[in-house]
Design an enzyme around this catalytic site. Sequence first.
Site, mmCIF file in Angstrom:
data_model
loop_
_atom_site.group_PDB
_atom_site.id
_atom_site.type_symbol
_atom_site.label_atom_id
_atom_site.label_comp_id
_atom_site.label_asym_id
_atom_site.label_seq_id
_atom_site.Cartn_x
_atom_site.Cartn_y
_atom_site.Cartn_z
ATOM 1 C CB CYS A 147 24.594 -48.872 -30.299
ATOM 2 S SG CYS A 147 26.334 -49.205 -29.901
ATOM 3 C CB SER A 177 32.209 -50.023 -21.419
ATOM 4 O OG SER A 177 31.575 -48.774 -21.313
ATOM 5 C CG LEU A 178 37.421 -54.097 -18.102
ATOM 6 C CD1 LEU A 178 38.116 -54.443 -19.404
ATOM 7 C CD2 LEU A 178 38.442 -53.759 -17.023
ATOM 8 C CG HIS A 179 31.127 -53.830 -18.431
ATOM 9 N ND1 HIS A 179 31.019 -52.911 -17.405
ATOM 10 C CD2 HIS A 179 30.783 -53.167 -19.562
ATOM 11 C CE1 HIS A 179 30.602 -51.755 -17.899
ATOM 12 N NE2 HIS A 179 30.470 -51.875 -19.190
ATOM 13 N N GLY A 207 25.046 -45.151 -28.477
ATOM 14 C CA GLY A 207 26.066 -45.219 -29.503
ATOM 15 C C GLY A 207 27.472 -45.403 -28.959
ATOM 16 C CD GLU A 208 32.587 -47.079 -28.961
ATOM 17 O OE1 GLU A 208 33.433 -46.156 -28.872
ATOM 18 O OE2 GLU A 208 32.310 -47.839 -28.005
ATOM 19 C CB CYS A 229 24.613 -38.830 -19.756
ATOM 20 S SG CYS A 229 24.864 -40.406 -20.603
ATOM 21 C CB SER A 271 32.166 -43.982 -22.092
ATOM 22 O OG SER A 271 32.088 -45.359 -21.770
ATOM 23 C CB CYS A 318 27.038 -54.314 -25.150
ATOM 24 S SG CYS A 318 28.571 -53.600 -25.786
ATOM 25 C CG ASN A 339 20.871 -49.378 -13.995
ATOM 26 O OD1 ASN A 339 20.567 -49.197 -12.831
ATOM 27 N ND2 ASN A 339 21.939 -48.821 -14.543
ATOM 28 C CB CYS A 358 23.834 -51.987 -23.432
ATOM 29 S SG CYS A 358 23.533 -50.273 -23.892
ATOM 30 C CB CYS A 406 24.653 -46.902 -16.636
ATOM 31 S SG CYS A 406 26.019 -47.499 -17.607
ATOM 32 C CD GLU A 429 15.722 -42.395 -24.361
ATOM 33 O OE1 GLU A 429 14.489 -42.538 -24.370
ATOM 34 O OE2 GLU A 429 16.498 -43.153 -23.733
#
Length: 348
Positions: A116, A222-224, A167-168, A109, A199, A120, A298, A123, A341, A96
Site C-alpha cells: 500500500c 476509513s475515518l478514524h 491496498g487502497e 475480505c 473501503s 496509515c 488490533n 495499519c 483489521c 492476503e
Amino acid sequence: METVAKLKDLRKASKEDLVDFFKSIGEKPFRAKQIQEWLWKKSATSIDEMTNLSLNTRNKLKEEYTILPIATASQQISNDKTIKSAFKLHDQHLIEGVLIPTDDRMTACVSSQVGCSLSCTFCATGYMDRLRNLDASEIYDQVVAIRKQAEENYNAPLTNIVYMGMGEPLLNYKNVLESIDRITSPEGLNMSPKRITVSTAGIAKMITKLADDEVKFNLALSLHAANDEKRNTIMPINESNTLDVLSKALQYFYKKTGNRITFEYILFYNFNDSLKDAEELYRFWKKVPARINIIEYNPISEAQYTNTDPQTLEKFSTYLEQKGVNVNVRRSRGKDIDAACGQLANKG
C-alpha cells in the site's frame, strides 16, 4: 518452446479478441463465449479444463494464451474460525485474504494491491511498499478461493465481500471495478452488488468518479478521526483530502447513487476516544447519511497505539446512539493469526 512470458493472459482478452482468434484458426466465433463462461462462471484455472473445446483447439489456444491464477501458499484458522490465506501471484508476490464467518454471514475480505502507498500509521500494510496493483482476475480469484473455503469448512455459501484487505482500492480503480463486474455479472459469479463494500481511506476525486459511474455497491470510509489535525497525524492522505473535501464527495456519492455509506472508526486509547471526539464525529455524520462501525484496534509491532478501554467505548457509542446515529460496535476477528483489521502484512 514458448515461455509463459510470451503468452498473452487469457483473462485480459476481450470477447472481440477471442472472436478474432477463433476466426483465424477456422473456428466458430461462439467459442469466444464458451471461453468467457469457463473463465468467469466456472472459474477455470487452466485451458485443459475447457472440455467442450476439442483437444486440437485447446492446444492452439495454448500456443497464444495462458491463465495466471493465484495459488494458496498458506492458510491459518483462528480460534474464532476466521481463515487467513496467503495467496501467491504468478510473479511470486504474496497477498492476503480472509474469510470471516459469523452466525448469519460468510464474508470475504480481499486485497486490491500488493502492499500500500498510503502509510496509515496504525495499519501493518501501511508500513509496506506498494509493489503493484492487482489485476481484476487476481481479485476475482481471491473471492473464488474464499468462497470455496466457506463451502468446504462451514458448509455455507459466501454472502458478502469487503474490499478491506491490503491496498487502497480506489488507487486501483479500473481493476477493482472490473473485478466487481465479473463477480456480480450473471455471466460471472452473479453476486448482488449490494453485498459488496469497497473501503477507502478517502480519495475524494475517486469517490466522485464512483458516483458518476453510478456504481451499485456500498462504500465505507476509513475515518478514524473527525478532526483534520488528528486525522493528518494517523492518515497522511487527509492532508490532500481534508474532511470538508471528503464530506462533499460523499454527499455527491449518496445523492447520485443512494448506496449505503459506512464510516469505520477505530477507537485508539487517549487519542480519538473522548466525548469531544464523539461530538466531532456526530457533526461530520450530520453532513452525510451513514452508519458508523466502531472498531476494536488490533495492535501491531510497528506502532504504539493501543485499544481504548471498555468503559470509554461504552460512553462514546452511547453518546452517538442518543443522538440518533446508527452505531455498530464491531469486535475483532482473527486477531490471534494477524488476520484482523489493520494486521495484514504477509507475516503468517
